[in-house]
Design a protein around this motif. Structure first.
Motif, short mmCIF file in Angstrom:
data_model
loop_
_atom_site.label_atom_id
_atom_site.label_comp_id
_atom_site.label_asym_id
_atom_site.label_seq_id
_atom_site.Cartn_x
_atom_site.Cartn_y
_atom_site.Cartn_z
N LYS A 60 8.06 14.86 -5.21
CA LYS A 60 7.77 13.45 -4.95
C LYS A 60 7.56 13.22 -3.46
CE LYS A 60 10.35 11.71 -8.88
NZ LYS A 60 11.45 10.85 -9.32
N GLN A 61 6.54 12.44 -3.16
CA GLN A 61 6.25 12.06 -1.77
C GLN A 61 5.88 10.59 -1.74
OE1 GLN A 61 2.95 14.62 -0.88
NE2 GLN A 61 4.26 16.21 -0.03
N ILE A 62 6.21 9.95 -0.64
CA ILE A 62 5.83 8.56 -0.42
C ILE A 62 4.63 8.57 0.52
CG2 ILE A 62 6.54 6.33 0.51
CD1 ILE A 62 8.04 7.00 -2.00
N THR A 63 3.56 7.87 0.14
CA THR A 63 2.37 7.81 0.99
C THR A 63 2.30 6.47 1.71
OG1 THR A 63 0.96 6.93 -0.77
CG2 THR A 63 1.09 9.32 -0.58
N ARG B 231 16.55 2.68 1.35
CA ARG B 231 16.12 3.94 1.99
C ARG B 231 16.03 5.05 0.96
NH1 ARG B 231 19.42 1.65 5.85
NH2 ARG B 231 21.21 2.89 5.24
N LYS B 232 16.94 5.08 0.00
CA LYS B 232 16.89 6.09 -1.04
C LYS B 232 15.66 5.89 -1.93
CE LYS B 232 19.63 8.03 -4.80
NZ LYS B 232 20.86 7.95 -5.57
N TYR B 233 15.32 4.67 -2.22
CA TYR B 233 14.15 4.35 -3.03
C TYR B 233 12.88 4.92 -2.39
CZ TYR B 233 10.69 1.54 -5.53
OH TYR B 233 9.62 1.13 -6.27
N TYR B 234 12.82 4.87 -1.05
CA TYR B 234 11.66 5.40 -0.33
C TYR B 234 11.86 6.85 0.09
CZ TYR B 234 9.63 0.79 -0.43
OH TYR B 234 9.08 -0.40 -0.86
N SER C 273 0.80 -1.23 0.00
CA SER C 273 0.00 0.00 0.00
C SER C 273 0.84 1.28 0.00
CB SER C 273 -0.95 0.00 1.20
OG SER C 273 -0.20 0.00 2.39
N ILE C 274 2.14 1.17 -0.16
CA ILE C 274 3.00 2.34 -0.26
C ILE C 274 3.00 2.83 -1.70
CG2 ILE C 274 5.36 3.21 -0.02
CD1 ILE C 274 5.79 1.14 2.16
N HIS C 275 2.84 4.13 -1.87
CA HIS C 275 2.77 4.69 -3.22
C HIS C 275 3.63 5.94 -3.35
CE1 HIS C 275 -0.57 2.03 -4.07
NE2 HIS C 275 -1.11 2.40 -2.93
N ILE D 251 10.95 -1.65 9.29
CA ILE D 251 11.45 -2.71 8.41
C ILE D 251 12.49 -2.17 7.44
CG2 ILE D 251 10.80 -4.34 6.59
CD1 ILE D 251 8.04 -4.56 8.01
N ILE D 252 12.26 -0.99 6.88
CA ILE D 252 13.17 -0.41 5.89
C ILE D 252 14.57 -0.22 6.46
CG2 ILE D 252 13.68 1.71 4.59
CD1 ILE D 252 10.65 1.88 4.03
N GLN D 253 14.68 0.08 7.74
CA GLN D 253 16.01 0.31 8.31
C GLN D 253 16.91 -0.91 8.24
OE1 GLN D 253 16.34 1.10 12.49
NE2 GLN D 253 14.73 -0.36 12.99
N PHE D 254 16.33 -2.10 8.08
CA PHE D 254 17.13 -3.32 8.02
C PHE D 254 17.60 -3.65 6.60
CE2 PHE D 254 14.55 -3.71 11.85
CZ PHE D 254 15.58 -3.78 12.78
#
Length: 81
Positions: A54-57, A75-78, A44-46, A66-69
């Motif tokens: 650009k924004q991540i919702t 992290r750059k992708y998000y 559900s991340i967009h 979870i992303i920190q692992f």
């Protein structure tokens, strides 16, 4: 299957090194999550672009945890680095 087989060991190793867990499908902590479950959590991340910005919702606390692992490229992708 190929992506799962590449990402799953990396995630599990990162969790083991940090001595941390993430919640599984039944909200119980696990140090050995499946990539299928992690990808399901991220469905559900967009990416939203408004006026060229650009924004991540839907990037909630659990997903940030979870992303920190994952590595810096994730992290750059998000848009976190």
């Amino acid at each position: 299957m190929f992506v799962y087989s590449l990402g799953q060991p990396s995630l599990r190793q990162a969790l083991e090194r940090a001595k941390q867990t993430i919640d599984n499908q039944v909200s119980k902590p696990t140090a050995k999550p499946t990539m299928r479950w992690v990808f399901h959590c991220f469905m559900s991340i967009h990416l939203l672009t408004v006026n060229g910005v650009k924004q991540i919702t839907n990037l909630n606390r659990e997903r940030l945890w979870i992303i920190q692992f994952f590595g810096a490229p994730c992290r750059k992708y998000y848009l976190l680095s």
